[in-house]
Design a protein around this motif. Structure first.
Motif, PDB file in Angstrom:
ATOM      1  N   GLY A 109       0.844  -1.211   0.000  1.00 43.16           N
ATOM      2  CA  GLY A 109       0.000   0.000   0.000  1.00 43.16           C
ATOM      3  C   GLY A 109       0.872   1.251   0.000  1.00 43.16           C
ATOM      4  N   PHE A 110       1.990   1.189   0.716  1.00 45.17           N
ATOM      5  CA  PHE A 110       2.973   2.274   0.703  1.00 45.17           C
ATOM      6  C   PHE A 110       3.563   2.380  -0.710  1.00 45.17           C
ATOM      7  N   SER A 111       3.929   1.218  -1.270  1.00 41.06           N
ATOM      8  CA  SER A 111       4.521   1.214  -2.618  1.00 41.06           C
ATOM      9  C   SER A 111       3.559   1.823  -3.643  1.00 41.06           C
ATOM     10  N   LEU A 112       2.278   1.482  -3.503  1.00 46.03           N
ATOM     11  CA  LEU A 112       1.278   2.018  -4.437  1.00 46.03           C
ATOM     12  C   LEU A 112       1.246   3.548  -4.369  1.00 46.03           C
ATOM     13  N   ALA A 113       1.293   4.073  -3.147  1.00 47.11           N
ATOM     14  CA  ALA A 113       1.287   5.538  -2.986  1.00 47.11           C
ATOM     15  C   ALA A 113       2.550   6.148  -3.598  1.00 47.11           C
ATOM     16  N   LEU A 114       3.674   5.446  -3.459  1.00 45.41           N
ATOM     17  CA  LEU A 114       4.930   5.960  -4.020  1.00 45.41           C
ATOM     18  C   LEU A 114       4.891   5.984  -5.544  1.00 45.41           C
ATOM     19  N   ALA A 115       4.162   5.038  -6.130  1.00 48.83           N
ATOM     20  CA  ALA A 115       4.115   4.949  -7.588  1.00 48.83           C
ATOM     21  C   ALA A 115       3.205   6.008  -8.208  1.00 48.83           C
ATOM     22  N   ALA A 116       2.432   6.706  -7.372  1.00 48.79           N
ATOM     23  CA  ALA A 116       1.600   7.798  -7.893  1.00 48.79           C
ATOM     24  C   ALA A 116       2.495   9.012  -8.166  1.00 48.79           C
ATOM     25  N   ASP A 117       1.961   9.958  -8.919  1.00 49.96           N
ATOM     26  CA  ASP A 117       2.756  11.149  -9.246  1.00 49.96           C
ATOM     27  C   ASP A 117       2.687  12.194  -8.134  1.00 49.96           C
ATOM     28  N   PHE A 118       1.607  12.188  -7.395  1.00 52.07           N
ATOM     29  CA  PHE A 118       1.428  13.120  -6.271  1.00 52.07           C
ATOM     30  C   PHE A 118       0.844  12.344  -5.098  1.00 52.07           C
TER      31      PHE A 118
END
Ligand code: T3D
Length: 257
Positions: A109-118
């Motif tokens: 879930g952390f990784s998913l947030a990191l993969a976003a642009d903002f």
């Protein structure tokens, strides 16, 4: 249409809500394939010029649903077939992706947030590289994005010690684009998303692509990449509109083409 996510296109943006709140929006097989499908839908929908990913309930996502894995699981295959396509897709989509981190973002879930642009981060949210607590290593792009955002030393600390990173510190580290007070959450998210959805989408796509390519490229390759991208951006309708609006001393109305 989806069982584990909510999907809606409104105000020129696609809104994707991870929707297993009783399991803190942890990822089961259905959620992997539905999130990928929703991202593809958003990518192909000309009416969506920005994409938001958020979580239902009190968490953003707690990563892998740990009840779905056991010693018989091929973890490498699970990542290759389920997580990696999502992370790759997010990088390749030519539209801005905003993670509206409403609560805990742990593990993948952390990784998913990191993969976003903002990352718009609620003041109640936190980030947790939970992998180490169960004897795993960070995955789903975590070891790619995190050191690039916060530096090697801090990334290693977060990965090895596995301590919670609060919203305020995430803001200080530049990992959070904005930290938002609870009472302002909906208003600020809508306003930020609306702003991105009215920008020159084609130029944003070229910026995303250029940044990714720059990591492994020489200066000469980057300069050539910029020249190529600028030629594409320079022939867009939005560039023409931007220059015309400037000369006419009015606000530009970008159409994303
Ligand atoms: O397949 C592979 O393993 C490879 C891929 C790995 C990718 C990964 O993401 S590995 C990392 C997986 N995630 C975690 O290890 C995080 C586990 N969760 C937590 O550490 C905590 O839940 C949180 C720190 C995120 C939040 O803590 P808290 O106290 O606010 O909530 P809670 O009470 O622990 O959780 C609430 C419920 O959600 C609870 O269910 P219950 O008892 O009410 O029925 C809990 O079991 C459930 N839940 C939370 N996280 C997960 C989960 N259920 C399944 N999987 C989870 N990841």
């Amino acid at each position: 249409m989806f069982d584990t996510i909510l999907y809606e296109v409104k105000d020129s943006a696609a809104w994707i809500t991870l929707n297993r709140p009783e399991k803190l929006n942890s990822f089961n097989e259905a959620m992997h394939s539905e999130l990928l499908k929703a991202l593809e839908d958003a990518e192909n929908d000309d009416g969506a010029r920005a994409i938001v990913i958020t979580g239902a309930g009190r968490a953003f996502s707690a990563g892998q649903d740990l009840a779905e894995v056991d010693q018989s699981t091929d973890y490498g295959e699970l990542l290759r077939s389920r997580y990696n396509p999502i992370i790759q897709k997010m990088s390749g989509i030519g539209k801005p992706i905003i993670a509206a981190v409403n609560g805990t973002a742990a593990g993948a879930g952390f990784s998913l947030a990191l993969a976003a642009d903002f990352r718009l981060v609620s003041e109640k949210a936190n980030f947790l590289n939970a992998f180490i607590h169960i004897g795993l290593v960070p995955d789903s792009g975590n070891t790619y994005y995190l050191p690039r955002m916060v530096g090697h030393a801090k990334a290693l600390e977060l990965m090895v010690l596995g301590e919670k990173l609060g919203a305020e510190e995430a803001g200080r580290l530049g990992l959070a684009t904005k930290v938002i007070a609870e009472e302002d959450w909906n208003k600020q998210i809508s306003s930020f998303v609306g702003r991105l959805a009215s920008m020159p989408t084609k130029a944003i796509a070229l910026i995303k692509e250029g940044l990714v390519q720059s990591w492994g490229a020489s200066l000469a390759e980057v300069l050539e990449g910029e020249a190529h991208a600028q030629n594409l951006a320079g022939h867009s309708s939005d560039h023409q509109e931007g220059v015309t609006a400037f000369l006419e001393k009015r606000k530009p109305e970008f159409k994303g083409v």
